[in-house]
Enzyme design. Structure first.
Site, mmCIF file in Angstrom:
data_model
loop_
_atom_site.group_PDB
_atom_site.id
_atom_site.type_symbol
_atom_site.label_atom_id
_atom_site.label_comp_id
_atom_site.label_asym_id
_atom_site.label_seq_id
_atom_site.Cartn_x
_atom_site.Cartn_y
_atom_site.Cartn_z
ATOM 1 N N LYS A 162 0.887 -1.235 0.075
ATOM 2 C CA LYS A 162 -0.120 0.064 -0.057
ATOM 3 C C LYS A 162 0.911 1.083 -0.041
ATOM 4 O O LYS A 162 1.877 1.075 0.241
ATOM 5 C CB LYS A 162 -0.987 -0.044 1.163
ATOM 6 C CG LYS A 162 -1.719 -1.307 1.050
ATOM 7 C CD LYS A 162 -2.749 -1.182 2.415
ATOM 8 C CE LYS A 162 -3.684 -2.397 2.526
ATOM 9 N NZ LYS A 162 -4.652 -2.485 3.412
ATOM 10 N N TYR A 185 -12.212 -2.617 -3.416
ATOM 11 C CA TYR A 185 -12.552 -2.612 -1.762
ATOM 12 C C TYR A 185 -14.221 -2.553 -2.007
ATOM 13 O O TYR A 185 -14.800 -2.155 -0.809
ATOM 14 C CB TYR A 185 -12.170 -1.365 -1.339
ATOM 15 C CG TYR A 185 -10.487 -1.706 -0.755
ATOM 16 C CD1 TYR A 185 -10.308 -2.892 0.026
ATOM 17 C CD2 TYR A 185 -9.627 -0.800 -0.709
ATOM 18 C CE1 TYR A 185 -8.863 -3.090 0.692
ATOM 19 C CE2 TYR A 185 -8.215 -0.836 -0.396
ATOM 20 C CZ TYR A 185 -8.195 -2.079 0.410
ATOM 21 O OH TYR A 185 -7.064 -2.212 0.952
ATOM 22 N N ASN A 210 -1.824 -0.165 7.144
ATOM 23 C CA ASN A 210 -1.245 -1.555 7.544
ATOM 24 C C ASN A 210 -0.364 -2.219 6.465
ATOM 25 O O ASN A 210 -0.229 -3.599 6.312
ATOM 26 C CB ASN A 210 -2.277 -2.595 8.106
ATOM 27 C CG ASN A 210 -3.433 -2.703 6.949
ATOM 28 O OD1 ASN A 210 -3.254 -2.280 5.855
ATOM 29 N ND2 ASN A 210 -4.361 -3.472 7.303
ATOM 30 N N HIS A 259 -1.619 -5.535 1.631
ATOM 31 C CA HIS A 259 -2.941 -6.442 0.754
ATOM 32 C C HIS A 259 -2.596 -7.546 0.384
ATOM 33 O O HIS A 259 -1.679 -7.770 -0.200
ATOM 34 C CB HIS A 259 -3.656 -5.468 -0.058
ATOM 35 C CG HIS A 259 -5.026 -6.377 -0.384
ATOM 36 N ND1 HIS A 259 -6.056 -6.213 0.044
ATOM 37 C CD2 HIS A 259 -4.932 -7.062 -1.520
ATOM 38 C CE1 HIS A 259 -6.856 -7.131 -0.620
ATOM 39 N NE2 HIS A 259 -6.308 -7.747 -1.652
ATOM 40 N N GLU A 265 -9.262 -10.340 -8.109
ATOM 41 C CA GLU A 265 -8.356 -9.479 -7.879
ATOM 42 C C GLU A 265 -7.286 -9.502 -8.698
ATOM 43 O O GLU A 265 -6.802 -8.437 -9.283
ATOM 44 C CB GLU A 265 -7.739 -9.484 -6.332
ATOM 45 C CG GLU A 265 -8.958 -8.932 -5.134
ATOM 46 C CD GLU A 265 -8.469 -8.971 -3.727
ATOM 47 O OE1 GLU A 265 -9.276 -8.459 -2.828
ATOM 48 O OE2 GLU A 265 -7.275 -9.469 -3.670
HETATM 49 P P1 DAT Z 1 -7.373 -7.359 5.369
HETATM 50 O O1 DAT Z 1 -6.535 -6.126 4.783
HETATM 51 O O2 DAT Z 1 -6.612 -7.823 6.695
HETATM 52 O O3 DAT Z 1 -7.939 -8.534 4.516
HETATM 53 P P2 DAT Z 1 -10.144 -6.490 5.397
HETATM 54 O O4 DAT Z 1 -10.476 -6.854 4.244
HETATM 55 O O5 DAT Z 1 -11.250 -6.546 6.703
HETATM 56 O O6 DAT Z 1 -8.599 -6.478 5.982
HETATM 57 O O7 DAT Z 1 -10.117 -4.723 5.533
HETATM 58 C C1 DAT Z 1 -9.528 -3.990 4.302
HETATM 59 C C2 DAT Z 1 -8.680 -2.921 4.714
HETATM 60 O O8 DAT Z 1 -9.497 -1.995 5.488
HETATM 61 C C3 DAT Z 1 -7.840 -3.197 5.913
HETATM 62 O O9 DAT Z 1 -6.534 -3.658 5.410
HETATM 63 C C4 DAT Z 1 -7.741 -1.971 6.583
HETATM 64 C C5 DAT Z 1 -9.117 -1.205 6.546
HETATM 65 N N1 DAT Z 1 -9.708 -1.556 7.716
HETATM 66 C C6 DAT Z 1 -10.463 -2.874 7.943
HETATM 67 N N2 DAT Z 1 -11.162 -2.493 9.295
HETATM 68 C C7 DAT Z 1 -11.012 -1.468 9.866
HETATM 69 C C8 DAT Z 1 -11.399 -0.647 10.922
HETATM 70 N N3 DAT Z 1 -12.315 -1.358 11.820
HETATM 71 N N4 DAT Z 1 -11.067 0.686 10.741
HETATM 72 C C9 DAT Z 1 -10.306 1.140 9.927
HETATM 73 N N5 DAT Z 1 -9.856 0.764 8.735
HETATM 74 C C10 DAT Z 1 -10.158 -0.712 8.514
HETATM 75 MG MG MG Z 2 -9.356 -8.255 3.024
#
Ligand code: DAT
Ligand code: MG
Length: 151
Positions: A11, A51, A114, A117, A128
């Site tokens: 990212k 997303y 974080n 991805h 994807e």
């Molecule tokens: P991952 O990236 O581990 O697959 P995800 O698909 O649940 O996680 O969410 C996509 C991204 O969205 C994640 O990397 C960071 C952001 N995100 C997820 N939950 C969040 C939250 N509660 N607050 C802020 N950002 C969040």
């Molecule tokens: Mg995810």
């Protein structure tokens, strides 16, 4: 395990912080095979498609704003069990909960920053990869040390 393909993206925070080499190295050292790689700055449209499952979440607009804020490094990795294997290398979504030794556990503290991805399953990986890459950008190749990896 079956040979799989997964989509991984470093990212904008990972690129800005100079973590591209560190992250690529972890996948290489693990023994997964890099079959596509490019740097790009996402359009709003691609970010919203990527997303799309999070469209209704309260953090969606921040997420899209962040992911389009600078260049990302997009990749396809191939290997035995690479979809779940990459998720284990990456660690939990919230870096404060990610185990030390994982990418997020070692390199990040904030859920909204974080660094990486990774596709979360078979269907997501296929979706994807085809969203981010043309088939002509993906390289089918055999590493010269294949015998030492065991198929
Ligand atoms: P991952 O990236 O581990 O697959 P995800 O698909 O649940 O996680 O969410 C996509 C991204 O969205 C994640 O990397 C960071 C952001 N995100 C997820 N939950 C969040 C939250 N509660 N607050 C802020 N950002 C969040
Ligand atoms: Mg995810």
């Amino acid at each position: 395990m079956a040979i799989e393909r997964t989509f991984i993206a470093i990212k904008p925070d990972g690129v800005q912080r100079g973590l591209v080499g560190e992250i690529l190295g972890r996948f290489e050292r693990k023994g997964f095979k890099l079959i596509a790689l490019k740097q790009l700055t996402l359009s709003q449209e691609l970010a919203e498609q990527h997303y799309g499952v999070h469209r209704e979440r309260p953090f969606f607009s921040d997420l899209v704003k962040f992911i389009t804020s600078g260049p990302v490094v997009a990749m396809v990795w191939e290997g035995d069990g690479v979809i779940a294997g990459a998720r284990r290398l990456i660690g939990a979504t919230n870096p404060l909960e990610a185990e030390p030794g994982t990418i997020r556990g070692d390199l990040a503290v904030n859920i909204g920053r974080n660094v990486i991805h990774g596709s979360d399953g078979d269907e997501t990986a296929q979706f994807e990869i085809s969203l981010w890459f043309k088939s002509s950008e993906i390289n089918d190749w055999i590493p010269s040390d294949q015998g030492w990896r065991k198929e």
